[in-house]
Scaffold this motif. Sequence first.
Motif, PDB file in Angstrom:
ATOM      1  N   ALA A  44       0.811  -1.220   0.000  1.00  0.00           N
ATOM      2  CA  ALA A  44       0.000   0.000   0.000  1.00  0.00           C
ATOM      3  C   ALA A  44       0.843   1.269   0.000  1.00  0.00           C
ATOM      4  CB  ALA A  44      -0.947   0.004   1.197  1.00  0.00           C
ATOM      5  N   VAL A  76     -14.617  -3.510   1.981  1.00  0.00           N
ATOM      6  CA  VAL A  76     -14.079  -2.991   0.715  1.00  0.00           C
ATOM      7  C   VAL A  76     -15.053  -2.000   0.081  1.00  0.00           C
ATOM      8  CG1 VAL A  76     -13.403  -3.653  -1.624  1.00  0.00           C
ATOM      9  CG2 VAL A  76     -12.697  -5.045   0.317  1.00  0.00           C
ATOM     10  N   ASP A  79     -14.672   1.442   2.157  1.00  0.00           N
ATOM     11  CA  ASP A  79     -13.358   2.019   2.415  1.00  0.00           C
ATOM     12  C   ASP A  79     -12.910   2.875   1.228  1.00  0.00           C
ATOM     13  OD1 ASP A  79     -10.917   1.790   4.293  1.00  0.00           O
ATOM     14  OD2 ASP A  79     -10.070   1.432   2.302  1.00  0.00           O
ATOM     15  N   ARG A  81      -9.919   3.460   0.155  1.00  0.00           N
ATOM     16  CA  ARG A  81      -8.852   2.807  -0.609  1.00  0.00           C
ATOM     17  C   ARG A  81      -9.243   1.416  -1.069  1.00  0.00           C
ATOM     18  NH1 ARG A  81      -3.100   3.456   2.072  1.00  0.00           N
ATOM     19  NH2 ARG A  81      -2.488   2.923  -0.040  1.00  0.00           N
ATOM     20  N   LYS A  82     -10.494   1.025  -0.803  1.00  0.00           N
ATOM     21  CA  LYS A  82     -11.021  -0.291  -1.181  1.00  0.00           C
ATOM     22  C   LYS A  82     -10.214  -1.436  -0.569  1.00  0.00           C
ATOM     23  CE  LYS A  82     -14.280   1.482  -3.585  1.00  0.00           C
ATOM     24  NZ  LYS A  82     -15.547   1.584  -2.897  1.00  0.00           N
ATOM     25  N   GLN A  83      -9.865  -1.286   0.707  1.00  0.00           N
ATOM     26  CA  GLN A  83      -9.134  -2.310   1.432  1.00  0.00           C
ATOM     27  C   GLN A  83     -10.064  -3.057   2.375  1.00  0.00           C
ATOM     28  OE1 GLN A  83      -6.213   0.477   3.120  1.00  0.00           O
ATOM     29  NE2 GLN A  83      -4.651  -0.983   2.451  1.00  0.00           N
ATOM     30  N   ASP A  87      -6.406  -6.651   4.069  1.00  0.00           N
ATOM     31  CA  ASP A  87      -5.490  -5.731   3.399  1.00  0.00           C
ATOM     32  C   ASP A  87      -4.931  -4.706   4.384  1.00  0.00           C
ATOM     33  OD1 ASP A  87      -5.518  -6.610   0.664  1.00  0.00           O
ATOM     34  OD2 ASP A  87      -7.560  -5.829   0.512  1.00  0.00           O
ATOM     35  N   LYS A  88      -5.767  -4.204   5.246  1.00  0.00           N
ATOM     36  CA  LYS A  88      -5.308  -3.227   6.235  1.00  0.00           C
ATOM     37  C   LYS A  88      -4.283  -3.856   7.177  1.00  0.00           C
ATOM     38  CE  LYS A  88      -9.277  -0.187   6.132  1.00  0.00           C
ATOM     39  NZ  LYS A  88      -8.539   0.939   5.566  1.00  0.00           N
ATOM     40  N   THR A  92      -1.590  -3.866   2.419  1.00  0.00           N
ATOM     41  CA  THR A  92      -1.629  -4.130   0.987  1.00  0.00           C
ATOM     42  C   THR A  92      -2.861  -3.492   0.368  1.00  0.00           C
ATOM     43  OG1 THR A  92      -2.826  -6.218   1.315  1.00  0.00           O
ATOM     44  CG2 THR A  92      -0.430  -6.350   1.219  1.00  0.00           C
ATOM     45  N   VAL A  93      -2.865  -3.412  -0.939  1.00  0.00           N
ATOM     46  CA  VAL A  93      -4.014  -2.911  -1.663  1.00  0.00           C
ATOM     47  C   VAL A  93      -4.075  -3.647  -3.003  1.00  0.00           C
ATOM     48  CG1 VAL A  93      -2.761  -0.989  -2.743  1.00  0.00           C
ATOM     49  CG2 VAL A  93      -5.203  -0.792  -2.368  1.00  0.00           C
TER      50      VAL A  93
END
Length: 99
Positions: A44, A76, A79, A81-83, A87-88, A92-93
């Motif tokens: 990320a 998702v 959010d 950032r679409k995480q 992912d958080k 990562t993303v």
Amino acid sequence: EQPQVLWFDIAVNYILPFAYTVAVWMLWSASPGKILLGLKIVDADTGDNIDLKQSIIRYVGYFPAMMVLFIGIFWVAFDKRKQGWHDKMANTVVIRTNE
């Protein structure tokens, strides 16, 4: 259960899926489904491919994300950032690729 059956059950249902998923994320930075959709998992902060630590954390992060009605997965949709939670946790993303 018999010990040899228990060992086989653990290997097939827990160890192999974990090893396969982490290996695929390390090799291609995506699962086969993500590859077909033109998506990739990246760090990320840097946008680089994810490392082994992030792959493991991301895999383990699926469990709390799914525990209560999959709220961590559906996160998702809300959010910026679409995480998802996984992912958080792994920092990562998922991004679209132009390939």
